[in-house]
Design an enzyme around this catalytic site. Sequence first.
Site, mmCIF file in Angstrom:
data_model
loop_
_atom_site.group_PDB
_atom_site.id
_atom_site.type_symbol
_atom_site.label_atom_id
_atom_site.label_comp_id
_atom_site.label_asym_id
_atom_site.label_seq_id
_atom_site.Cartn_x
_atom_site.Cartn_y
_atom_site.Cartn_z
ATOM 1 N N SER A 24 -3.916 -9.833 19.989
ATOM 2 C CA SER A 24 -2.347 -8.821 19.352
ATOM 3 C C SER A 24 -0.997 -9.988 20.380
ATOM 4 O O SER A 24 -0.142 -9.384 20.040
ATOM 5 C CB SER A 24 -2.818 -7.479 19.886
ATOM 6 O OG SER A 24 -3.576 -7.103 19.543
ATOM 7 N N LYS A 27 1.103 -10.923 18.200
ATOM 8 C CA LYS A 27 2.105 -9.585 17.581
ATOM 9 C C LYS A 27 3.639 -9.924 18.355
ATOM 10 O O LYS A 27 4.724 -10.092 17.897
ATOM 11 C CB LYS A 27 2.043 -8.050 18.451
ATOM 12 C CG LYS A 27 0.798 -7.542 17.239
ATOM 13 C CD LYS A 27 0.353 -6.557 17.689
ATOM 14 C CE LYS A 27 -0.780 -5.376 17.198
ATOM 15 N NZ LYS A 27 -1.889 -5.458 17.426
ATOM 16 N N SER A 89 0.709 -1.748 20.378
ATOM 17 C CA SER A 89 0.084 -2.578 19.316
ATOM 18 C C SER A 89 0.055 -2.134 18.593
ATOM 19 O O SER A 89 -1.047 -2.732 18.489
ATOM 20 C CB SER A 89 -1.114 -3.612 20.084
ATOM 21 O OG SER A 89 -1.349 -4.261 19.645
#
Length: 270
Positions: A24, A27, A89
């Site tokens: 993640s 991101k 997230s």
Amino acid sequence: MLKDLDSGEILFSRGAEKRFAPASMAKVMTAYVVLDLIKKGELTRDKQFTVSEATWKKWRGSNGGSTMFLRPGEKVSVDDLLKGLITVSGNDAAAALAVGIDGSEEAFVKRMNAVAVKIGMASSNFGTPNGWPDGGVTKVSAADLITLADRLIRDHPGGYTRYFSLPRLQHGISPEGKPIIQANRNPILGRVLGADGLKTGHTSEAGYCLLGSAKRDGRRLIMVVAGLPSDKARRDEAERLMTWGFAISMATNESGKGKKITSGGARAAP
């Protein structure tokens, strides 16, 4: 890898050029792209996107990992999607932003890769807007993540302040009719003095990872740790590295001599 953003010195580096799955932490690239569009006037924070049935089915919590609990047909602002993307997230938030901006995740990923090249992320490639495992397509290096964090903080200081240190997110309603409140997953927020970002990551392939930053006494450090075996190990390693980094950074600043410290250098990280 650990960098003093103000002096530009690399304080510690070990395997920083090795490519790995970022989970993640990808991101942050999505956030950078969106903040860039806002800065250029091509997108506004209050622009609303409608969550499609397909996006909801693909990324709902039961099969799509972390989520901000978007609902099919829900209209959500870019501002709220960015908060969900970073604070909890949300894989669904990343997909909703991608589809809303470019019509599909695939098209948005092309934009991500073009921007990555533009800002100097020479070793990185993105296959998804959220870092979900994709058969090895998405790969980054610690050095590239440091570059990304550096550029995000410098290019979008207002966006960094607005989105990367929120303690919690309230969005959605539980089956019991209660508001859903989720805490920020960044383990150094509230533990490391001055910590204010950036993003965690975790998959079985990537291990436990963190792209983190903190500012103390006018100095900002950025770090990457990756491949840790547990949430606790990630938190402890990040805290040790930041504490050591500020001590080294202060000593370097006082002496006026900047040196790159590596795992084979005269001084070792904790």
